[in-house]
Write a protein that holds these residues in place. Structure first.
Motif, PDB file in Angstrom:
ATOM      1  N   GLY A 196       0.793  -1.213   0.000  1.00  0.00           N
ATOM      2  CA  GLY A 196       0.000   0.000   0.000  1.00  0.00           C
ATOM      3  C   GLY A 196       0.827   1.267   0.000  1.00  0.00           C
ATOM      4  N   PRO A 226      -9.684   5.921   1.131  1.00  0.00           N
ATOM      5  CA  PRO A 226      -9.008   5.087   0.125  1.00  0.00           C
ATOM      6  C   PRO A 226      -8.896   5.804  -1.217  1.00  0.00           C
ATOM      7  N   SER A 228      -7.849   5.255  -5.497  1.00  0.00           N
ATOM      8  CA  SER A 228      -7.748   4.253  -6.561  1.00  0.00           C
ATOM      9  C   SER A 228      -6.281   3.892  -6.776  1.00  0.00           C
ATOM     10  N   GLU A 232      -3.027   6.316  -6.208  1.00  0.00           N
ATOM     11  CA  GLU A 232      -1.912   5.964  -5.315  1.00  0.00           C
ATOM     12  C   GLU A 232      -0.586   6.006  -6.062  1.00  0.00           C
ATOM     13  N   ALA A 318     -10.516  12.271  -3.101  1.00  0.00           N
ATOM     14  CA  ALA A 318     -10.703  10.890  -2.667  1.00  0.00           C
ATOM     15  C   ALA A 318     -11.910  10.294  -3.362  1.00  0.00           C
TER      16      ALA A 318
END
Length: 318
Positions: A196, A226, A228, A232, A318
């Motif tokens: 991650g 979170p 996508s 990221e 986000a």
């Protein structure tokens, strides 16, 4: 006049104003003597002023949008999308502004599509090179290390100098293997795929600290929304490029890397206390960061003041 070219609209507008002035002289008692009297000069001046004002008023709605579009052409930047001209209510100027806004929509969409394909091809090429470095160069250096170790163990005691030389060569090969692995990690962020974004940023911070180019402080907010996989990757690449620029050019002693939440956006910030440089003509690295930000609907801001350091700020929705 609807549907006529702009040239003929201007000509007919001026002609209508001049015709009105001619009819006024022909059909009204106003006359001009051979020797112009003061009262007649006043009438002529007033008439001329009225004609100019009326002409300017009629042409304003037509030509003012043209000037706005020309000014916008000189300053438009597709890397900073979203700028549009306000739509006039009607007239040829409205058609021009509408066409210009539609052109920007098409150019930005084509640029975004082209940038996405180019960056995807770039990532695929990075992945391929990293795989080859790991599978071919890395394995070859590993074989060299094992061979050197075996040869070093087989050297008789009376040839201690040869054993020492082999040990030095083996350590050089080990250092080269470490460099290959580090380059492969930079080309293909496997930790990003496996663990991650937070772990990938932690690995970037560790690599930066290992270079000894300054003290780095890393801050992350709990409960980040979170993102996508593409977002990221953009955040990771921007952080990587920013830290690379700091290591190469900033001569900084303190560096701060933070990932926080601001409203509905995830904000990455890389700040240093280096010498700073004005970003008048951004290089390929800065342009690459901006293009990546545009791909995920984010915004990139770079604040650099000579002698006061540089701050790179990326906000991704986000």
């Amino acid at each position: 006049m609807r549907g006529l070219p702009l040239y003929w609209k201007v000509v007919l507008t001026n002609g209508a104003v001049f015709l009105a002035g001619t009819l006024a002289l022909a059909l009204t008692p106003a006359r001009v003597s051979e020797d112009v009297l003061a009262s007649e000069a006043v009438v002529l001046a007033v008439g001329l002023t009225v004609m100019v004002v009326v002409d300017a008023w009629l042409l304003r709605s037509t030509l003012r949008p043209v000037d706005r579009v020309i000014r916008e052409m000189e300053t438009v930047d597709l890397v900073r999308p979203g700028r549009r001209l306000d739509q006039p209510p009607a007239g040829p100027g409205a058609q021009l502004v509408s066409g210009w806004n539609a052109l920007l929509d098409r150019l930005e969409a084509e640029r975004a599509e082209g940038s996405a394909k180019a960056l995807a091809a770039q990532e695929a090429e990075r992945h391929r090179i990293a795989q080859e470095l790991h599978d071919e160069v890395g394995q070859s250096l590993t074989v060299v290390l094992l061979g050197l170790k075996r040869a070093e163990d087989q050297v008789p005691p009376e040839l201690a100098d040869v054993a020492d030389d082999l040990a030095l060569v083996r350590e050089s090969a080990r250092a080269g293997l470490d460099d290959v692995r580090r380059v492969a990690r930079r080309l293909r962020p496997g930790v990003l795929e496996d663990l991650g974004l937070l772990s990938a940023l932690a690995a970037l911070a560790s690599d930066f600290t290992a270079l000894g180019r300054g003290h780095l402080t890393r801050t992350t907010s709990p409960g980040l929304p979170p993102l996508s996989p593409q977002a990221e990757l953009v955040v990771y690449r921007v952080a990587q490029e920013a830290l690379t620029n700091v290591a190469r050019h900033a001569a900084a002693t303190e560096v701060a890397l933070s990932l926080t939440r601001v409203g509905d956006a995830v904000v990455l910030e890389v700040r240093d206390d280096g010498h700073g440089t004005p970003i008048d003509e951004p290089g390929s690295g800065v342009l690459g960061m901006r293009e990546r930000a545009v791909l995920v609907g984010g915004t990139l801001a770079i604040d650099s003041v000579p002698g006061q350091g540089t701050t790179v700020r990326l906000a991704v929705p986000a």
